[in-house]
Design a protein around this motif. Structure first.
Motif, PDB file in Angstrom:
ATOM      1  N   ILE A 158      42.396 -39.386  24.178  1.00 12.24           N
ATOM      2  CA  ILE A 158      42.044 -40.580  24.951  1.00 12.24           C
ATOM      3  C   ILE A 158      43.304 -41.377  25.282  1.00 12.24           C
ATOM      4  N   PHE A 159      44.186 -41.558  24.300  1.00  7.32           N
ATOM      5  CA  PHE A 159      45.439 -42.280  24.558  1.00  7.32           C
ATOM      6  C   PHE A 159      46.210 -41.661  25.722  1.00  7.32           C
ATOM      7  N   ILE A 160      46.441 -40.348  25.627  1.00  8.20           N
ATOM      8  CA  ILE A 160      47.406 -39.683  26.511  1.00  8.20           C
ATOM      9  C   ILE A 160      46.778 -39.206  27.812  1.00  8.20           C
ATOM     10  N   VAL A 161      45.675 -38.469  27.726  1.00  8.82           N
ATOM     11  CA  VAL A 161      45.097 -37.831  28.919  1.00  8.82           C
ATOM     12  C   VAL A 161      44.181 -38.790  29.680  1.00  8.82           C
ATOM     13  N   SER A 162      43.364 -39.542  28.959  1.00 10.39           N
ATOM     14  CA  SER A 162      42.389 -40.412  29.610  1.00 10.39           C
ATOM     15  C   SER A 162      42.989 -41.715  30.107  1.00 10.39           C
ATOM     16  N   ASN A 163      44.245 -41.983  29.767  1.00  7.36           N
ATOM     17  CA  ASN A 163      44.842 -43.253  30.174  1.00  7.36           C
ATOM     18  C   ASN A 163      46.293 -43.119  30.610  1.00  7.36           C
ATOM     19  N   ILE A 164      47.233 -43.031  29.655  1.00  2.00           N
ATOM     20  CA  ILE A 164      48.653 -43.189  29.971  1.00  2.00           C
ATOM     21  C   ILE A 164      49.160 -42.119  30.928  1.00  2.00           C
ATOM     22  N   GLY A 165      48.625 -40.895  30.825  1.00  2.00           N
ATOM     23  CA  GLY A 165      49.083 -39.822  31.705  1.00  2.00           C
ATOM     24  C   GLY A 165      48.776 -40.045  33.170  1.00  2.00           C
ATOM     25  N   GLY A 166      47.832 -40.936  33.467  1.00  2.00           N
ATOM     26  CA  GLY A 166      47.443 -41.157  34.864  1.00  2.00           C
ATOM     27  C   GLY A 166      48.203 -42.257  35.559  1.00  2.00           C
ATOM     28  N   SER A 167      49.413 -42.570  35.083  1.00  2.00           N
ATOM     29  CA  SER A 167      50.113 -43.770  35.559  1.00  2.00           C
ATOM     30  C   SER A 167      51.068 -43.549  36.719  1.00  2.00           C
ATOM     31  N   LEU A 168      51.186 -42.327  37.224  1.00  2.00           N
ATOM     32  CA  LEU A 168      52.269 -42.055  38.172  1.00  2.00           C
ATOM     33  C   LEU A 168      51.871 -41.988  39.636  1.00  2.00           C
ATOM     34  N   THR A 169      50.607 -41.800  39.942  1.00  2.00           N
ATOM     35  CA  THR A 169      50.199 -41.722  41.347  1.00  2.00           C
ATOM     36  C   THR A 169      48.868 -42.441  41.544  1.00  2.00           C
ATOM     37  N   PRO A 170      48.516 -42.780  42.788  1.00  2.00           N
ATOM     38  CA  PRO A 170      47.214 -43.400  43.061  1.00  2.00           C
ATOM     39  C   PRO A 170      46.035 -42.502  42.707  1.00  2.00           C
ATOM     40  N   LEU A 171      46.278 -41.195  42.590  1.00  2.00           N
ATOM     41  CA  LEU A 171      45.207 -40.288  42.183  1.00  2.00           C
ATOM     42  C   LEU A 171      44.912 -40.406  40.697  1.00  2.00           C
ATOM     43  N   GLY A 172      45.877 -40.913  39.925  1.00  2.00           N
ATOM     44  CA  GLY A 172      45.782 -40.862  38.483  1.00  2.00           C
ATOM     45  C   GLY A 172      44.748 -41.782  37.884  1.00  2.00           C
ATOM     46  N   ASP A 173      44.736 -43.045  38.313  1.00  2.00           N
ATOM     47  CA  ASP A 173      43.850 -44.022  37.692  1.00  2.00           C
ATOM     48  C   ASP A 173      43.356 -44.989  38.764  1.00  2.00           C
ATOM     49  N   GLY A 183      48.257 -51.255  50.105  1.00  2.00           N
ATOM     50  CA  GLY A 183      49.525 -51.049  50.792  1.00  2.00           C
ATOM     51  C   GLY A 183      50.668 -50.549  49.940  1.00  2.00           C
ATOM     52  N   VAL A 184      50.460 -50.348  48.636  1.00  2.00           N
ATOM     53  CA  VAL A 184      51.509 -49.783  47.785  1.00  2.00           C
ATOM     54  C   VAL A 184      51.674 -48.311  48.142  1.00  2.00           C
ATOM     55  N   THR A 185      52.893 -47.860  48.392  1.00  2.00           N
ATOM     56  CA  THR A 185      53.105 -46.490  48.838  1.00  2.00           C
ATOM     57  C   THR A 185      52.818 -45.485  47.721  1.00  2.00           C
ATOM     58  N   PHE A 186      52.536 -44.240  48.109  1.00  2.00           N
ATOM     59  CA  PHE A 186      52.031 -43.229  47.183  1.00  2.00           C
ATOM     60  C   PHE A 186      52.979 -42.996  46.008  1.00  2.00           C
ATOM     61  N   PHE A 187      54.274 -42.871  46.279  1.00  2.00           N
ATOM     62  CA  PHE A 187      55.225 -42.507  45.222  1.00  2.00           C
ATOM     63  C   PHE A 187      55.899 -43.713  44.580  1.00  2.00           C
ATOM     64  N   TRP A 188      55.520 -44.941  44.989  1.00  2.00           N
ATOM     65  CA  TRP A 188      56.197 -46.125  44.457  1.00  2.00           C
ATOM     66  C   TRP A 188      56.026 -46.219  42.945  1.00  2.00           C
ATOM     67  N   THR A 189      54.813 -46.061  42.465  1.00  2.00           N
ATOM     68  CA  THR A 189      54.556 -46.228  41.032  1.00  2.00           C
ATOM     69  C   THR A 189      55.335 -45.209  40.207  1.00  2.00           C
TER      70      THR A 189
END
Length: 457
Positions: A158-173, A183-189
């Motif tokens: 839950i810590f890693i896969v269900s939450n923190i791992g999804g922090s890099l793209t708009p698809l993640g979380d 308006g935040v660009t896809f790769f900005w995060t």
């Protein structure tokens, strides 16, 4: 191309609104947090009615006070600009991941378990925390069904896969996709919190491996004790859905990179051609997945629509009741939420990234992290271009807080409860609500303090 429609309403002046207009929004979020704990059966059967009641508690009085035109303007904007694309992306990721079944029996050694968690962390940013969780949780449980101590495996999942791992793209979380729609660009995060993410994921994987190796050795696990037979060869059923997953990524990327110059005005809300193409494409992906996925795959995955129905109904209420809250926050220190704005602002008027990280994160722990992200996105001004530029550290703090700290409780992010329910159904004795918080407080909160010192000072 612009197709204007009549009777456009002026934008809400949040400085003139009363705090009472925020009660329905607070009510629906508190209902999501409290009802499942105190009356789970009532919530299970009536969550849609509860969400609708809070939505009407805003819509009806607002129409009486401000008129039908102002209400229609707000409803159309919430529906067209935010709710429909948000739900379509979640549904597409949920459907496609539900059409992929990992067959075979793995054996849950510390190295294998750590590898699955690492793979899940990478997948989460590209097929969503929900998609990655639903794809990997069942094979991970099967791999560890001969272990006496396996609760920690699910907690770290839950810590890693269900939450923190999804922090890099708009698809993640979901919070990041809402930022993308704003308006935040896809790769900005990915460009701005990748080191925060790598630090957290890497540290958690090391902690997990050391703990799992200790418990594995203590148990003296033997392969012959495994209740799941090794008769099925490892592989994927429904593998054609990986192509559809690639199509989802391509559609979202297209909508962020392509500027068609064509837009439609729908009662004051702009709908661009690229957004329309994306949403139609996501509908096509959903239909295609349902057509090409064998019934046996859905049966093996215990695939059903109840989780998506719950998300769709609850977020319909959330996106409606948040309308006046966003307007009040955009009014800044002159609005009813001036105290909130001042709390995350330095004495010289500049934003305090550390305060944004913790304020967004702690609220995301107990409320849903998607609307919490929206609240602080608008507290910081709500202008994506400005937030990505001079206020980049503030937007990074909001993004990290919403995604990372959704792991603090079972209710911080939708996959948390879904993983818990699946694990319990498979015989894992998961911690209680407060028992889980003991895990997160002991492991995650100290790491978040380090993240603050390293990245948000």
């Amino acid at each position: 191309m612009l197709l204007p429609l009549p009777a456009q309403a002026a934008a809400l002046d949040g400085s003139q609104l009363s705090l009472l207009w925020g009660v329905p929004f607070a009510g629906i979020l508190l209902s999501i947090a409290i009802w499942p704990l105190i009356a789970p059966m009532v919530w299970h059967h009536h969550f849609g009615k509860i969400a609708a009641a809070w939505a009407l508690a805003f819509v009806l009085p607002f129409t009486v006070v401000y008129g039908l035109s102002a209400t229609a303007h707000g409803l159309v904007h919430a529906l067209v600009a935010e709710y429909i694309p948000f739900i379509l992306l979640l549904t597409a990721l949920f459907t496609v991941s539900g059409g992929i079944y990992i067959r075979g029996n793995l054996h849950g050694s510390p190295l294998l378990n750590t590898g699955i968690l690492a793979a899940g962390a990478m997948l989460a940013s590209f097929m969503g925390t929900t998609g990655a969780s639903m794809l990997l949780i069942r094979p991970l449980i099967r791999a560890n069904d001969n272990r006496k101590h396996n609760v920690h495996v699910i907690v770290f999942f839950i810590f890693i896969v269900s939450n923190i791992g999804g922090s890099l793209t708009p698809l993640g979380d979901p919070p990041l996709f809402l930022g993308f729609l704003k308006g935040v660009t896809f790769f900005w995060t990915a460009g701005h919190i990748i080191w925060d993410t790598l630090f957290l994921v890497g540290t958690l994987l090391v902690i997990f491996y050391l703990l799992d190796r200790f418990l594995y050795a203590k148990e003296g696990v033997q392969r012959q004790d495994d209740p799941t037979p090794d008769t099925v060869k490892f592989g994927f059923n429904g593998g054609r859905n990986f192509v559809l997953l690639a199509a989802i990524i391509a559609l979202v990327l297209m909508s962020g990179l392509w500027r068609s110059g064509i837009s439609f005005d729908i009662y004051g809300t702009e709908l661009t051609l690229q957004a329309l193409v994306r949403d139609i494409g996501l509908i096509a992906v959903i239909i295609a997945s349902l057509v090409i996925t064998p019934y046996s795959v859905h049966e093996d995955n215990q695939f059903g629509w109840e989780p998506m129905k719950e998300v769709a109904k609850l977020f319909a209420g959330i996106f409606l009741t948040i309308i006046p809250v966003i307007a009040m926050l955009q009014a800044g220190t002159n609005g009813p939420f001036g105290a909130v704005v001042r709390a995350v602002t330095n004495a010289d008027g500049s934003p305090n990234p550390a305060m944004y990280f913790w304020a967004t994160g702690l609220l995301s722990s107990f409320l849903d992290n998607a609307p919490t992200y929206l609240v602080f996105f608008n507290t910081a001004g709500g202008d994506a271009v400005h937030l990505m530029g001079p206020m980049a550290s503030t937007l990074a703090a909001i993004s990290a807080g919403a995604v990372f700290m959704g792991a603090n409780t079972y209710i911080g992010n939708a996959p948390n409860l879904m993983v818990k329910a699946i694990a319990e159904d498979r015989g894992v004795k998961m911690p209680s609500f407060f028992g889980y918080m003991a895990w997160s407080a002991g492991i995650l909160l100290p790491l978040f303090v380090v993240v603050t010192l390293l990245f948000f000072r």
